[in-house]
Design a protein around this motif. Structure first.
Motif, PDB file in Angstrom:
ATOM      1  N   THR A   1     -20.314 -18.304  47.907  1.00  0.00           N
ATOM      2  CA  THR A   1     -19.849 -17.273  48.906  1.00  0.00           C
ATOM      3  C   THR A   1     -18.554 -16.628  48.195  1.00  0.00           C
ATOM      4  N   ALA A   2     -17.786 -17.389  47.767  1.00  0.00           N
ATOM      5  CA  ALA A   2     -16.662 -17.001  47.246  1.00  0.00           C
ATOM      6  C   ALA A   2     -16.587 -15.828  46.141  1.00  0.00           C
ATOM      7  N   ILE A   3     -17.377 -15.921  45.270  1.00  0.00           N
ATOM      8  CA  ILE A   3     -17.692 -15.334  44.056  1.00  0.00           C
ATOM      9  C   ILE A   3     -18.692 -14.295  44.132  1.00  0.00           C
ATOM     10  N   ALA A   4     -19.437 -13.999  45.643  1.00  0.00           N
ATOM     11  CA  ALA A   4     -20.602 -13.043  45.446  1.00  0.00           C
ATOM     12  C   ALA A   4     -20.204 -11.651  45.471  1.00  0.00           C
ATOM     13  N   ASP A   5     -18.969 -11.267  45.673  1.00  0.00           N
ATOM     14  CA  ASP A   5     -18.682  -9.934  45.669  1.00  0.00           C
ATOM     15  C   ASP A   5     -17.647  -9.433  44.618  1.00  0.00           C
ATOM     16  N   THR A   6     -17.636 -10.560  43.844  1.00  0.00           N
ATOM     17  CA  THR A   6     -16.940 -10.098  42.307  1.00  0.00           C
ATOM     18  C   THR A   6     -17.373  -9.574  41.501  1.00  0.00           C
ATOM     19  N   ARG A   7     -16.501  -8.677  40.938  1.00  0.00           N
ATOM     20  CA  ARG A   7     -17.071  -7.453  39.857  1.00  0.00           C
ATOM     21  C   ARG A   7     -16.853  -7.957  38.324  1.00  0.00           C
ATOM     22  N   SER A   8     -15.898  -8.825  38.223  1.00  0.00           N
ATOM     23  CA  SER A   8     -15.458  -9.126  36.575  1.00  0.00           C
ATOM     24  C   SER A   8     -15.720 -10.750  36.617  1.00  0.00           C
ATOM     25  N   ALA A   9     -15.384 -11.166  35.082  1.00  0.00           N
ATOM     26  CA  ALA A   9     -15.326 -12.475  35.070  1.00  0.00           C
ATOM     27  C   ALA A   9     -14.071 -12.964  35.670  1.00  0.00           C
ATOM     28  N   THR A  10     -12.849 -12.243  35.347  1.00  0.00           N
ATOM     29  CA  THR A  10     -11.483 -12.680  35.697  1.00  0.00           C
ATOM     30  C   THR A  10     -11.628 -12.988  37.372  1.00  0.00           C
TER      31      THR A  10
ATOM     32  N   ALA B   1     -14.125 -13.573  39.236  1.00  0.00           N
ATOM     33  CA  ALA B   1     -15.037 -14.688  39.748  1.00  0.00           C
ATOM     34  C   ALA B   1     -14.428 -15.991  39.417  1.00  0.00           C
ATOM     35  N   ILE B   2     -13.729 -15.896  38.033  1.00  0.00           N
ATOM     36  CA  ILE B   2     -13.216 -17.313  37.864  1.00  0.00           C
ATOM     37  C   ILE B   2     -11.867 -17.619  39.042  1.00  0.00           C
ATOM     38  N   GLU B   3     -11.157 -16.740  39.203  1.00  0.00           N
ATOM     39  CA  GLU B   3     -10.202 -16.833  40.269  1.00  0.00           C
ATOM     40  C   GLU B   3     -10.740 -17.096  41.533  1.00  0.00           C
ATOM     41  N   ALA B   4     -11.845 -16.437  41.798  1.00  0.00           N
ATOM     42  CA  ALA B   4     -12.344 -16.735  43.376  1.00  0.00           C
ATOM     43  C   ALA B   4     -12.783 -18.141  43.455  1.00  0.00           C
ATOM     44  N   PHE B   5     -13.573 -18.682  42.355  1.00  0.00           N
ATOM     45  CA  PHE B   5     -14.149 -19.880  42.291  1.00  0.00           C
ATOM     46  C   PHE B   5     -13.173 -20.748  42.208  1.00  0.00           C
ATOM     47  N   VAL B   6     -12.035 -20.808  41.441  1.00  0.00           N
ATOM     48  CA  VAL B   6     -11.085 -21.768  41.541  1.00  0.00           C
ATOM     49  C   VAL B   6     -10.462 -21.908  42.690  1.00  0.00           C
ATOM     50  N   ARG B   7      -9.915 -20.882  43.293  1.00  0.00           N
ATOM     51  CA  ARG B   7      -9.222 -20.898  44.361  1.00  0.00           C
ATOM     52  C   ARG B   7     -10.138 -21.475  45.571  1.00  0.00           C
TER      53      ARG B   7
END
Length: 200
Positions: A62-71, A73-79
């Protein structure tokens, strides 16, 4: 019903309180009745942990669903992963530490199928992050998106493990949790952000 009672016992008494005899006593049944449904602690551990892993998967996807870049997505995943586990370190310890020390839970020949639903769940946790990394060619270069996705997960869980250990020993870190999460994200993404923009 057995798994719910097992969770209650662990919440109240820790993992040492989780025995087939204790389950039978609190449920008002015989120990044999518990063993009928769960012939070994390995099956109970699977059913105990699988819903927690699925919940963890849902949090990070859910946290990374709306991310647009690897950076991003990684930040949202970790946090999201760190925040989720820091909200309940008891749950984290059960999921990632208990099985390492619990006698009778380790797999034996022929038990491999017990891990299939766990592998499916953890694999699906990586799928979306892998896709975000793979789509960002500027970030990925010649790297392997799947390996990077798994490494991000392992690094975040490693940080939580150390935070959990510090909490258990009542030995606070010299650096704040937020700054350590920021540093980990910087390391994983190669990005540098101003302190004002950094939040867990």
């Amino acid at each position: 019903m057995i798994v719910a009672e097992a969770r209650r016992l662990v919440a109240e008494q820790g993992t040492t309180g989780l025995t087939f005899q204790a389950l039978a006593s609190t449920l008002g049944v015989s120990k044999q009745a518990i063993i009928y449904w769960y012939p070994s602690k390995r099956e109970l551990a699977r059913d105990f942990c699988l819903p927690l892993l699925r919940e963890e998967r849902d949090v990070v996807t859910t946290a990374i669903a709306d991310t647009r870049s690897a950076t991003e997505a990684i930040e949202a995943f970790v946090r999201s992963l760190v925040r989720y586990h820091l909200s309940d370190l008891g749950r984290f310890r059960i999921l990632y530490l208990w099985l390492q020390f619990e006698p009778g839970v380790s797999l034996r020949p022929g038990d491999e199928q017990l891990l299939d639903p766990i592998h499916e769940t953890t694999s699906s946790s990586y799928d979306l992050l892998e896709a975000r990394i793979a789509a960002d060619r500027a970030f990925l270069g010649n790297g392997d998106a799947r390996k990077l996705a798994v490494a991000v997960d392992m690094a975040a869980l490693g940080l939580v493990t150390m935070l959990a250990m510090a909490e258990a020993m009542n030995d606070p870190w010299r650096h704040s949790t937020e700054s350590m999460v920021d540093a980990l994200i910087d390391l994983l993404t190669g990005q540098h952000r101003s302190d004002a923009a950094k939040r867990i």
